[in-house]
Design an enzyme around this catalytic site. Sequence first.
Site, PDB file in Angstrom:
ATOM      1  N   PRO A   1       1.240   8.306  -0.302  1.00 41.43           N
ATOM      2  CA  PRO A   1       0.893   7.034  -0.920  1.00 41.43           C
ATOM      3  C   PRO A   1       1.496   6.952  -2.324  1.00 41.43           C
ATOM      4  O   PRO A   1       1.658   7.975  -2.985  1.00 41.43           O
ATOM      5  CB  PRO A   1      -0.637   7.060  -1.000  1.00 41.43           C
ATOM      6  CG  PRO A   1      -1.082   8.277  -0.306  1.00 41.43           C
ATOM      7  CD  PRO A   1       0.082   9.179  -0.111  1.00 41.43           C
ATOM      8  N   CYS A   2       1.838   5.765  -2.740  1.00 40.61           N
ATOM      9  CA  CYS A   2       2.480   5.593  -4.050  1.00 40.61           C
ATOM     10  C   CYS A   2       1.548   4.807  -4.946  1.00 40.61           C
ATOM     11  O   CYS A   2       1.105   3.734  -4.566  1.00 40.61           O
ATOM     12  CB  CYS A   2       3.762   4.815  -3.889  1.00 40.61           C
ATOM     13  SG  CYS A   2       4.888   5.717  -2.851  1.00 40.61           S
TER      14      CYS A   2
END
Length: 374
Positions: free
Chosen positions: A73-74
């Site tokens: 995830p960013c």
Amino acid sequence: MLSMIDLFAGCGGMTSGFVAAGGYAPVMAVEWDLHAAATYAANFGEGHMRWSDIASIPDEEIPEADVIVGGPPCQGFSNLGSRDVDDPRNSLWREYLRFVRRAEPAVFVIENVDRFLSSTEFALLQAETEDYELSAGVLLAADFGVPQRRRRAIVIGSRVGRIPLPSPTHPRERWHTVGDVLRGLPEKPLTTALPASVVEFFGRELPGAFASADLHIGRTPTALSLERYRHVPPGGGRFDLPDELLPRCWREKKTGTTDVMGRMRWDAPSLTIRTEFYKPEKGRYLHPQWEPGLSGHRVDRPITHLEAARLQSFPDSFEWCGSKVEVARQIGNAVPPSLARAIAEHLKPYLTGESPADRSCDLCRRPRIVGPPR
Ligand SMILES: C[S@@+](CC[C@H](N)C(=O)[O-])C[C@H]1O[C@@H](n2cnc3c(N)ncnc32)[C@H](O)[C@@H]1O
């Protein structure tokens, strides 16, 4: 069997597609959200699921594998211009790369939001995976048998020669529609709650495991919400509401956020199913049934969890753990299994030397009915 590791596995949308493709056996999955990890465990087994922060898994415990899948995830991509590989937000990418270095897979697959391809994280990935040839691009889930226009960046890294991204298995004229998967489900859900069952995973008791049919749960909208829903035709949205029904923020914001309070269409794929699909004010999530006129037959509610899971191409045999909100998050966060399956089938000949399988899709085999049900 090809061994696979699923990192940031969520409820297992990615693994679901790989397992459905046949020939892949998960040997490790990592997920730190208890309820998502439990859903994964309910469907694919508890033994190889590591319910933990990926950073706390020591190198020595990482098995060898043929394939690694997953999408770190960013937390809001850093600007490509800065190329700061020490940016702390990159830490989850470093974890992904640590697994790649240790497990030495022949192939890895990363999925992410489409803007990932112009991010610092992607630059970091390219710089640190020199042993692998990369192919990257954005795939549209509808092109792979998912009744949903969901765009995902996909990167395939390979040590067995460059592997291009898969070509569409369902080009536009063969897209599946909302009607293909919602038709026939009860228009009025019988309940607003999940059953009161409890299951034990990882030594904890939690809600579940629920059959997909248990997920056909309704809500109790206010009179104002119902009045709003009544004005929105298929494909329409907040711009169809009369001024007096608009909340102030929408009245003052004349452009943008075009999908909110939107209604789906029977004859087209849905838009992206996100984690709060049960809130019509967040996207195009109203059930597609709508006939004009005062006596028109309408289904004035957002889609149910079961409908969202089907639009994500989860099989009805999938089981779920967690509260309504947690299950919705798992559904909205998942890689659609049919997209994952298409990727898995595409990779197999490169990994095994076998010729590509003759792919057939469950939805394609069903008789096609055009138009809304009567
Ligand atoms: C987009 S979701 C993955 C969806 C999954 N690929 C699927 O197909 O269902 C990302 C997941 O990463 C998990 N996650 C985030 N940070 C993590 C960490 N440090 N360790 C383990 N899991 C993490 C989140 O809880 C979330 O479930």
